[in-house]
Design an enzyme around this catalytic site. Sequence first.
Site, PDB file in Angstrom:
ATOM      1  N   SER A 172       0.806  -1.233   0.000  1.00 14.42           N
ATOM      2  CA  SER A 172       0.000   0.000   0.000  1.00 14.42           C
ATOM      3  C   SER A 172       0.830   1.270   0.000  1.00 14.42           C
ATOM      4  CB  SER A 172      -0.954   0.010   1.187  1.00 14.42           C
ATOM      5  OG  SER A 172      -1.943  -0.960   0.998  1.00 14.42           O
ATOM      6  N   MET A 173       2.153   1.184   0.026  1.00 11.98           N
ATOM      7  CA  MET A 173       2.954   2.391  -0.227  1.00 11.98           C
ATOM      8  C   MET A 173       2.684   2.880  -1.657  1.00 11.98           C
ATOM      9  SD  MET A 173       6.454   2.290   1.829  1.00 11.98           S
ATOM     10  CE  MET A 173       7.467   1.199   0.830  1.00 11.98           C
TER      11      MET A 173
END
Lengths: 443, 443
Positions: A163-164
């Site tokens: 999710s970065m």
Amino acid sequence: MSSSTSDLVALATGAVLALSTGALAQSAPLSAQDSDPRVMGWMQGFPPPADKLITQPDSNYFSFPKLRWSVCHLREFLPTEEISRGLGAPVPLNYPSPAEFARLSREIDALTFMPIDGTEPMTWEDSLYANYTDGMLILHKGQVVYERYFGCLEEDGKHAIMSMTKSITGLLGEILVAEGVLDDAALVRDVIPEIGDSAFATATVRQVMDMTTGVQYSENYSDPNADIWLYSRAASPLPKPADYTGPDGYWEYLQQVKPEGNHGDAFHYKTINSDMLGWMISRVTGKSVTDLASERLWSRIGAEQDAYQTVDGKGVPFAGGGVTAGLRDLGRLGQLMLDGGEINGQRLFPKEVVDTIAAGGDPSKFAGFPTIPNGSYTSQWWVFHNDHGAYAARGVHGQTIYVDPTAQMVLVRLASFPQAQNGFIDPTSLPAYQAVAEYLMAR
Amino acid sequence: MSSSTSDLVALATGAVLALSTGALAQSAPLSAQDSDPRVMGWMQGFPPPADKLITQPDSNYFSFPKLRWSVCHLREFLPTEEISRGLGAPVPLNYPSPAEFARLSREIDALTFMPIDGTEPMTWEDSLYANYTDGMLILHKGQVVYERYFGCLEEDGKHAIMSMTKSITGLLGEILVAEGVLDDAALVRDVIPEIGDSAFATATVRQVMDMTTGVQYSENYSDPNADIWLYSRAASPLPKPADYTGPDGYWEYLQQVKPEGNHGDAFHYKTINSDMLGWMISRVTGKSVTDLASERLWSRIGAEQDAYQTVDGKGVPFAGGGVTAGLRDLGRLGQLMLDGGEINGQRLFPKEVVDTIAAGGDPSKFAGFPTIPNGSYTSQWWVFHNDHGAYAARGVHGQTIYVDPTAQMVLVRLASFPQAQNGFIDPTSLPAYQAVAEYLMAR
């Protein structure tokens, strides 16, 4: 339909927490050392023995301990699109002398900190193993002061950032807002008319960027019709079953999202916002998020490796979780943030982009993350609202780019922690980052 | 099972000739200009209109004219493995001054030649369109004298090289033979004991390298049990159907190949030899062919882009046709061959490697390729046995690295010709290459 492909999307949402916790409650997981993919022998041999094979069709390749190999090999399971670094020479990072670098490494390894809710201090080095770290890079005042690789990751390797990815999408969105290309006060339906009567239609672009939309996205695993599974099936790049009638691809899914609560009331961490933002970015720029990330970031930060991004069956990149990249290139990205949009003597975007992100949102709308008690989420970045003004990109299983403006520190960790949710990893991470920051400030 | 994935393997073998010819006999295909993917509008828009989508599950993405887009986008359809260029700076190719480069371009464009069996001369520039060229690079004495891009390919893009992959596999094999790591007089079963009673077992490594094995590999399309379809199904990285009982992956397929004729009698162009060689290379080196291609070639030729290679469901790279690469990096590879294993002041392998390949095999064992009347096939390279001592890597739809030692010329063409087999493209290609070679020799 492969359950493993579905899992990838589920994991990026942090949604498998319940499952992982349940499995782990049965017995303690293998240690970082014992679950090292080289020790496990995954995919060694030509061919590997049957019990050492990790394949997409046949096995749950994204569960611990196989996860520890797969985070470095996503492109070998899934179709992907390149985020090109361009054709020029990389710009090497700045290092102290080898002797000074080794001295800093020794001193940082020996630092101690008290874990959140802990009773015994822990050393920095022990925290790397406690957190199943695959790569750790620390920059101070633009200079690399610490860099180590473990498990599947090497200097010339790449690692899923989970999710970065959202923070890259959010950064691109914020750049377009600053340039007047994307109006964050506009409604989604003004940008994407064919969003139809989806719950997203009446949200503002800003609410999507900050995940304060009121949209339904259920994660009840016992319900086979839960939204997480519908989204996973829509997103899978594998051929759909003959009797499949659901949405095909990320964007068709977004067109049929139902409302839940009111837009603007509160922060809800739901990956579909990131893909909604990705769609709007592509619409206003006429470029895929991969091409835009190449054009605005990877080709201009002096990157040494291309990155890549998984795609759905129609070639749409997964703007909420699909990126894989090199450790040092993520360090360059963090340094670009710390330096307010400048890198290698070039300004890539207005300083207000970082100022907006670093200022954060309204902590009163933020809840549900006990390890970030005063936090907020702005433009797909996590803001801690702590004394150092720190903010971060974060992804499940321990991925982070942590920017501490007060300490002039950028820290990148890539990891393969057995459980997905960072709430389990923060207790031995966030105080450790604070300890390194204080050490560097006193340097 | 997706027919499109099967097609990829089928195409790499040159096996779809009959099908393509049949289809084309109905009507003339679109011209190169009219079938330009930018003109066709493939995958333009966010999302593209339904009739402009090219997807792996739903459409035959590797047939003309979609082929003209897909040759630059294979990784977006299939799992792949990286052939890393490493982390250093690329070594730029050598160019004349812009004015001199433009003069050479004009003169080469205006060259004329007589196509094989032709009645009217054709200009070089017209041949580029006649051949649906996507990229053309010519080096003379190590200097770029001509470089043009068309269709889906750009300077920073990559293109499927189809069966030129075999020549990379063959080059790696020949290097290992020269180094004494692979014994080309050994039997396959001595290298891979678990090849069992496959017809390959009793072939020598050299016979596999030169495709003079006596192995059955039928390409009768009307027979659903033809070997080409069995191989395609084994190789597909997509999940196998529930009732599938055939071999899983390239290597399991090779274990059940039946004999046909005698080893050593004659050259038969059968892709399974290339994958057999790839397996032996991995066994004796302990490395995948992708890692070895990176270690021995891509990381040492000054490459400016990573290449990549498609994989089967077990992560085994397609050694017979899976590579995608940049035009200039293929030029570097050709220059490395022309210069007998040296590049940028470094020797990468003994000169005898190139000498063995360039010397070619026994033309009396070679037949079936009317445009290469006196040819042979050695170590997965095509040798023309012409006055200039030329040899080439070749792949369906017009891919070539053509090395002319007499003219000190390296020519790379990437293309998306409507038909697969190079026999259709050679008449307007091979005499054109000869004309350029003669022009350069008189320069």
